[in-house]
Design a protein around this motif. Structure first.
Motif, PDB file in Angstrom:
ATOM      1  N   ASP A 179       0.848  -1.038  -0.049  1.00  0.00           N
ATOM      2  CA  ASP A 179       0.017  -0.079  -0.088  1.00  0.00           C
ATOM      3  C   ASP A 179       0.958   1.186  -0.087  1.00  0.00           C
ATOM      4  O   ASP A 179       1.406   1.687   0.962  1.00  0.00           O
ATOM      5  N   GLU A 180       1.123   1.783  -1.136  1.00  0.00           N
ATOM      6  CA  GLU A 180       2.121   2.553  -1.375  1.00  0.00           C
ATOM      7  C   GLU A 180       1.599   3.830  -1.968  1.00  0.00           C
ATOM      8  O   GLU A 180       0.771   4.027  -2.838  1.00  0.00           O
ATOM      9  N   GLY A 181       1.954   5.130  -1.219  1.00  0.00           N
ATOM     10  CA  GLY A 181       1.045   6.581  -1.606  1.00  0.00           C
ATOM     11  C   GLY A 181      -0.061   6.967  -0.767  1.00  0.00           C
ATOM     12  O   GLY A 181      -0.408   6.151   0.015  1.00  0.00           O
ATOM     13  N   ALA A 182      -0.443   8.027  -1.157  1.00  0.00           N
ATOM     14  CA  ALA A 182      -1.454   8.741  -0.512  1.00  0.00           C
ATOM     15  C   ALA A 182      -3.090   8.377  -0.961  1.00  0.00           C
ATOM     16  O   ALA A 182      -3.223   8.330  -2.107  1.00  0.00           O
ATOM     17  N   GLY A 195       4.212   9.138 -11.987  1.00  0.00           N
ATOM     18  CA  GLY A 195       2.923   9.729 -11.971  1.00  0.00           C
ATOM     19  C   GLY A 195       1.793   9.272 -10.862  1.00  0.00           C
ATOM     20  O   GLY A 195       0.872   9.860 -10.640  1.00  0.00           O
ATOM     21  N   ALA A 196       1.780   8.002 -10.808  1.00  0.00           N
ATOM     22  CA  ALA A 196       0.794   7.207  -9.899  1.00  0.00           C
ATOM     23  C   ALA A 196       0.954   7.986  -8.675  1.00  0.00           C
ATOM     24  O   ALA A 196       1.969   8.122  -8.038  1.00  0.00           O
ATOM     25  N   THR A 197      -0.458   7.835  -7.831  1.00  0.00           N
ATOM     26  CA  THR A 197      -0.593   8.713  -6.512  1.00  0.00           C
ATOM     27  C   THR A 197      -0.497   7.455  -5.507  1.00  0.00           C
ATOM     28  O   THR A 197       0.070   7.632  -4.211  1.00  0.00           O
ATOM     29  N   ARG A 198      -0.956   6.261  -5.734  1.00  0.00           N
ATOM     30  CA  ARG A 198      -1.248   5.083  -4.960  1.00  0.00           C
ATOM     31  C   ARG A 198      -1.188   3.813  -5.644  1.00  0.00           C
ATOM     32  O   ARG A 198      -1.792   3.781  -6.654  1.00  0.00           O
ATOM     33  N   ILE A 199      -0.647   2.708  -5.124  1.00  0.00           N
ATOM     34  CA  ILE A 199      -0.786   1.383  -5.568  1.00  0.00           C
ATOM     35  C   ILE A 199      -0.992   0.559  -4.475  1.00  0.00           C
ATOM     36  O   ILE A 199      -0.307   0.595  -3.399  1.00  0.00           O
ATOM     37  N   VAL A 200      -1.814  -0.588  -4.869  1.00  0.00           N
ATOM     38  CA  VAL A 200      -2.128  -1.178  -3.708  1.00  0.00           C
ATOM     39  C   VAL A 200      -2.296  -2.680  -4.449  1.00  0.00           C
ATOM     40  O   VAL A 200      -2.647  -2.998  -5.501  1.00  0.00           O
ATOM     41  N   GLU A 201      -1.599  -3.584  -3.634  1.00  0.00           N
ATOM     42  CA  GLU A 201      -1.617  -5.027  -4.005  1.00  0.00           C
ATOM     43  C   GLU A 201      -2.243  -6.026  -2.815  1.00  0.00           C
ATOM     44  O   GLU A 201      -1.787  -5.730  -1.647  1.00  0.00           O
ATOM     45  N   ALA A 202      -3.398  -6.570  -2.983  1.00  0.00           N
ATOM     46  CA  ALA A 202      -3.978  -7.329  -2.074  1.00  0.00           C
ATOM     47  C   ALA A 202      -4.176  -8.684  -2.208  1.00  0.00           C
ATOM     48  O   ALA A 202      -4.669  -9.343  -3.470  1.00  0.00           O
ATOM     49  N   TRP A 203      -3.548  -9.918  -1.292  1.00  0.00           N
ATOM     50  CA  TRP A 203      -3.502 -11.176  -1.406  1.00  0.00           C
ATOM     51  C   TRP A 203      -4.987 -11.761  -1.142  1.00  0.00           C
ATOM     52  O   TRP A 203      -5.432 -11.360  -0.174  1.00  0.00           O
ATOM     53  N   TRP A 211      -4.702  -2.600  -7.863  1.00  0.00           N
ATOM     54  CA  TRP A 211      -5.027  -1.163  -8.471  1.00  0.00           C
ATOM     55  C   TRP A 211      -3.983  -0.149  -8.240  1.00  0.00           C
ATOM     56  O   TRP A 211      -3.173  -0.098  -7.470  1.00  0.00           O
ATOM     57  N   VAL A 212      -3.889   0.896  -9.489  1.00  0.00           N
ATOM     58  CA  VAL A 212      -3.166   1.895  -9.400  1.00  0.00           C
ATOM     59  C   VAL A 212      -3.833   2.979  -9.513  1.00  0.00           C
ATOM     60  O   VAL A 212      -4.715   3.073 -10.321  1.00  0.00           O
ATOM     61  N   GLU A 213      -3.759   4.069  -8.790  1.00  0.00           N
ATOM     62  CA  GLU A 213      -4.575   5.399  -8.764  1.00  0.00           C
ATOM     63  C   GLU A 213      -3.697   6.456  -9.402  1.00  0.00           C
ATOM     64  O   GLU A 213      -2.294   6.764  -9.102  1.00  0.00           O
ATOM     65  N   TRP A 214      -4.272   7.203 -10.139  1.00  0.00           N
ATOM     66  CA  TRP A 214      -3.726   8.257 -11.074  1.00  0.00           C
ATOM     67  C   TRP A 214      -4.429   9.547 -10.833  1.00  0.00           C
ATOM     68  O   TRP A 214      -5.591   9.527 -10.773  1.00  0.00           O
ATOM     69  N   PRO A 215      -3.990  10.615 -11.028  1.00  0.00           N
ATOM     70  CA  PRO A 215      -4.582  11.832 -11.081  1.00  0.00           C
ATOM     71  C   PRO A 215      -5.495  12.199 -11.983  1.00  0.00           C
ATOM     72  O   PRO A 215      -6.392  12.938 -11.978  1.00  0.00           O
TER      73      PRO A 215
END
Length: 237
Positions: free
Chosen positions: A116-119, A156-164, A192-196
């Motif tokens: 869980d990286e980013g805001a 440029g991605a604002t948040r990246i989540v990987e969930a098992w 998922w990857v979140e972008w602005p």
């Protein structure tokens, strides 16, 4: 890390506003039960694949759009408590009874965050993926995914989540394992990857794909069965 309830479904294109109203009403109730965030994203760049894809995963018809959505909870205990509470709430029963789409083809699962990286904020665009990963390769997947997350965020991605996958059940019509043609001994990763914005996303992916750091490691899973798509957020609660 957060615990994720992940959903993928097919919604009639003509019912977009009805679906938005439906999930907005659901969010107003679910937040009472401990849900900390809910995002609903409408299929925008969801293409067919040779082996797997989102449309086949939910048996979407030509007039339907794939949605990718998730609910976030502080931990699994909070998610379990919320589930048991909502099952007895008459407001949720009414909301479920009036779903503007085929609920039998909705894929539902519980996932434990491993990255869980980013805001966390209001996203402008989302890339969603389902990945089949051998359980024995969990540590290797985490290592590679962490490296890739750093590169993607750099562009440029604002948040990246990987969930098992933690609570994945077989469904009668659709399910996550069938979606990625998972074999025995494989887990499902919901990510998922979140972008602005979509523009930042499109430009970012060009740089990501051209970056040699993305190819420095052997992929610890079958990338041909990865399901991926681009989605435009319609609700962030």
């Amino acid at each position: 890390m957060n615990y994720i309830a992940g959903f993928v479904a097919a919604v009639p294109a003509a019912s977009k506003e009805a679906y938005r109203r439906h999930v907005t009403e659901a969010a107003s109730v679910l937040k009472e039960f401990g849900m900390t965030r809910m995002v609903e994203a409408w299929g925008d760049d969801v293409r067919g694949g040779k082996t797997t894809d989102f449309r086949r995963a939910v048996k979407a018809t030509p007039d339907e759009v794939v949605i990718f959505s998730w609910h976030e909870y502080p931990d699994k205990a909070a998610a379990d408590a919320a589930y048991h509470t909502m099952m007895s709430d008459p407001r949720l029963a009414k909301i479920v009874a009036t779903m503007p789409f085929d609920g039998q083809r909705m894929m539902i699962g519980g996932f434990a965050s491993i990255i869980d990286e980013g805001a966390s904020g209001k996203p402008g665009y989302i890339d969603g993926s389902l990945v089949p990963v051998p359980i024995a390769n969990k540590a290797a997947y985490l290592a590679v995914a962490s490296k890739h997350a750093a590169v993607i965020r750099e562009f440029g991605a604002t948040r990246i989540v990987e969930a098992w996958g933690d609570d994945i059940s077989d469904g009668e019509v659709t399910d996550y394992r069938t979606a990625v043609k998972a074999t025995d001994g494989e887990a499902i990763v919901y990510s998922w990857v979140e972008w602005p914005s979509k523009q930042v996303r499109d430009e970012g992916w060009k740089k990501v794909i051209a970056d040699p750091r993305m190819y420095a490691d052997i992929m610890p899973y079958d990338n041909h069965r990865r399901v991926h798509g681009g989605f435009a957020p319609i609700l962030e609660a």
